[in-house]
Write an enzyme that holds these catalytic residues in place. Sequence first.
Site, PDB file in Angstrom:
ATOM      1  CB  SER A 191      -1.233   0.270   0.844  1.00 20.85           C
ATOM      2  OG  SER A 191      -1.411   1.685   1.986  1.00 20.85           O
ATOM      3  CE1 TYR A 223      -4.321  -2.073   5.223  1.00 21.34           C
ATOM      4  CE2 TYR A 223      -3.035   0.051   4.588  1.00 21.34           C
ATOM      5  CZ  TYR A 223      -4.146  -1.107   3.929  1.00 21.34           C
ATOM      6  OH  TYR A 223      -4.387  -1.466   2.892  1.00 21.34           O
TER       7      TYR A 223
END
Length: 367
Positions: free
Chosen positions: A220, A233
Amino acid sequence: MATHYTTPPQRDSWFAPLSIDMFVKVLKTSFFHPFIAWIVPLCFRAQNMYWDATPMLVSIFWAAFVSSCWIVGAVNNRLAFGLPREVDLSEEVIVITGGASGLGLLIAEVYGMRGAAVAVLDTKEMENGEARGVTYYKCDVTDKDQIARVAAEIERDLGTPTVLINNAAVVTGKRLLDTPIAAIERSLATNLTSHFYTLKTFLPAIARSPVGGTIVTVSSAIGHVGAAKLADYAAAKAGVTALHKSLAAELRETHPQIRTVLVTPGQLSTPLFYGVQTPSAFFAPVVEPVDVAKAVIAAIDNGQNAAIGMPLYARWVDWYNVLPLGVQAVVRGLAGVDRGMETFVGRAGERQVGVGKGKGEPLIQAF
């Protein structure tokens, strides 16, 4: 405990399709394409314009410049990614973690319909029930014993795996001070540690395959910049990116027949970030899973090493960390990256509060 449901605000509008990515795509297939660039001087010549005329010289220079850029780009890709491997889908066994929904399900369904053997590993049942050519295995990828058991079943049922797509992920979406330790451990286990488990389990089989193989890592852009309410995350995705790059370096030396694909998307319109509003639909458009799936499938089909970044800013996000810290702070504020999670809802528009191990811990898991 009571379950509260929140409906995310609407973000669609008449100008939603307009983005910098769309303009760049149009320019790459027109003004910045060698074929189109060389048409201009040819048209001038068809009008009997002299070779030394200023418009002719400018158009030839531009066409030569664009062609040179494309050649340099092709050489760069060859140096960076090497030669492709041959791919025969009838011989491929594709393992996808978190393939019961979202991006993973799209890739699984495409390959299942095209004749490859596909194994989906997930804790949830597949959203569309059964899919042709796709075999579902209930598996928690944070449990290495479950992965080992499922790996043996896949080898027995489908054959030796040749492609591993590490796609499983979860999002807690809470400030660090409000996140229970159990939720942090679960996030790191799913988003990072599970990659080590699946690689240690499936990579030896892929290395044995006579046709080579491909490792796909879904990371990501948040792993490069971080964001409020995404500490766990972002940390995991930064680790995943570093893991992939280190693994790719090792495989180039020891198993050159194995290809590696790193996927670094921005915000995807999947249940993982349901309800999150993009700060700028023009500069940071939400990416459709089908677009990422097409790029991943093309890389696997062509047997290529690849680095896939979508949208445009995801391909240049590394440059953010080169900027002076003051400029980074300004860019961060203008981009609104730290305000994006304020409207986060979670999977299927549900935020289940008060049912987790910790007070107020949301039980949201999406892939």
